[in-house]
Enzyme design. Sequence first.
Site, short mmCIF file in Angstrom:
data_model
loop_
_atom_site.label_atom_id
_atom_site.label_comp_id
_atom_site.label_asym_id
_atom_site.label_seq_id
_atom_site.Cartn_x
_atom_site.Cartn_y
_atom_site.Cartn_z
N ASP A 93 18.81 53.03 -13.05
CA ASP A 93 17.40 52.95 -13.85
C ASP A 93 17.21 51.46 -13.94
O ASP A 93 17.82 50.48 -13.56
CB ASP A 93 17.62 53.58 -15.14
CG ASP A 93 18.59 52.96 -16.00
OD1 ASP A 93 19.41 52.41 -15.65
OD2 ASP A 93 18.58 53.48 -17.20
N TYR A 95 16.10 47.69 -15.02
CA TYR A 95 16.73 46.56 -15.80
C TYR A 95 16.00 46.65 -17.26
O TYR A 95 14.58 46.74 -17.40
CB TYR A 95 16.52 45.18 -15.57
CG TYR A 95 17.18 44.89 -13.99
CD1 TYR A 95 18.62 44.86 -14.15
CD2 TYR A 95 16.56 44.82 -12.71
CE1 TYR A 95 19.18 44.57 -12.67
CE2 TYR A 95 17.06 44.46 -11.67
CZ TYR A 95 18.30 44.37 -11.61
OH TYR A 95 19.17 44.15 -10.46
N PHE A 106 17.23 47.17 -8.02
CA PHE A 106 17.94 45.80 -7.61
C PHE A 106 17.09 44.63 -7.77
O PHE A 106 17.46 43.51 -8.15
CB PHE A 106 18.84 45.89 -6.52
CG PHE A 106 20.09 47.01 -6.62
CD1 PHE A 106 21.02 46.81 -7.59
CD2 PHE A 106 20.00 48.11 -5.97
CE1 PHE A 106 22.14 47.78 -7.55
CE2 PHE A 106 20.84 49.21 -6.02
CZ PHE A 106 21.88 49.11 -6.85
N HIS A 220 29.70 50.03 -6.65
CA HIS A 220 28.68 49.30 -7.10
C HIS A 220 29.04 47.85 -7.13
O HIS A 220 29.99 47.52 -7.50
CB HIS A 220 28.38 50.02 -8.42
CG HIS A 220 27.01 49.61 -8.96
ND1 HIS A 220 26.58 48.35 -9.70
CD2 HIS A 220 25.71 50.51 -8.96
CE1 HIS A 220 25.43 48.74 -9.93
NE2 HIS A 220 24.84 49.54 -9.60
#
Length: 259
Positions: A93, A95, A106, A220
Amino acid sequence: MGTVFDSEPLFELTLPDAETVGFDVMARLPLGELVAPDWADALAPVEGELRKVLTFLAEEVAAGHRVLPSPSNVFRAFRQPLAAVKVLVVGQDPYPTPGHAVGLSFSVDGRTRPVPRSLANIYKELEADLGIPARVHGDLGVWADRGVLLLNRVLSVRAGAAGSHRGKGWEPITTAAVTAVAGRTAADGGQVPLVAVLWGKDAESVRPLLGETPVVSSAHPSPLSASRGFFGSRPFSRANTLLQQQGTGPVDWEIPPFP
């Protein structure tokens, strides 16, 4: 690499004042004014759910909460044509820090300093993989312009509260988006070339939607997990190899030194 850094999105949000219009207005607009035309067709089956989410976001704002990203960016991942997608990168989701989220997984606003630690690790792997040096900014918009769908599983968040909009209706919409990307067929009936890059457990949850799409998966890039399989995974060169094996050109992963 013959990089062109001044490319523009092929679809722009057509709101009368895209920087100040609210989610309440967006909830009433035709779908074709919010996303690129072929995305509007692909998301039509979940249009009702999409409007409910926009109404929820309007209610969040009315209750005094700040919602990220801004209304003009919440559908940014769908500005480039669905037909142009070559690589799918799935995030979680946005930032939750004000000023960071820009509607692409990202990626952050080009003025953000320093870049988030997950993105710093992505840059570190990009340099190790392809020799592309890390940038001081985190604007990944050029990737989106080149056919990389930077799609968060959930497209909004309440400022300061990570994960706060999970389970609020975005998941069926992004499920439809991933299914549409993976389900495209070429004129000869074959699958349109696509590679999915899945980092972490949340991203892995979309694997059942991908059919026969080649997948590059790893841990991740978060500082909590990057050393457990993300570093050294070479996702960028592997994605390009898989694209070339499907008969299409690679992605230029170069990022301009300045946003």
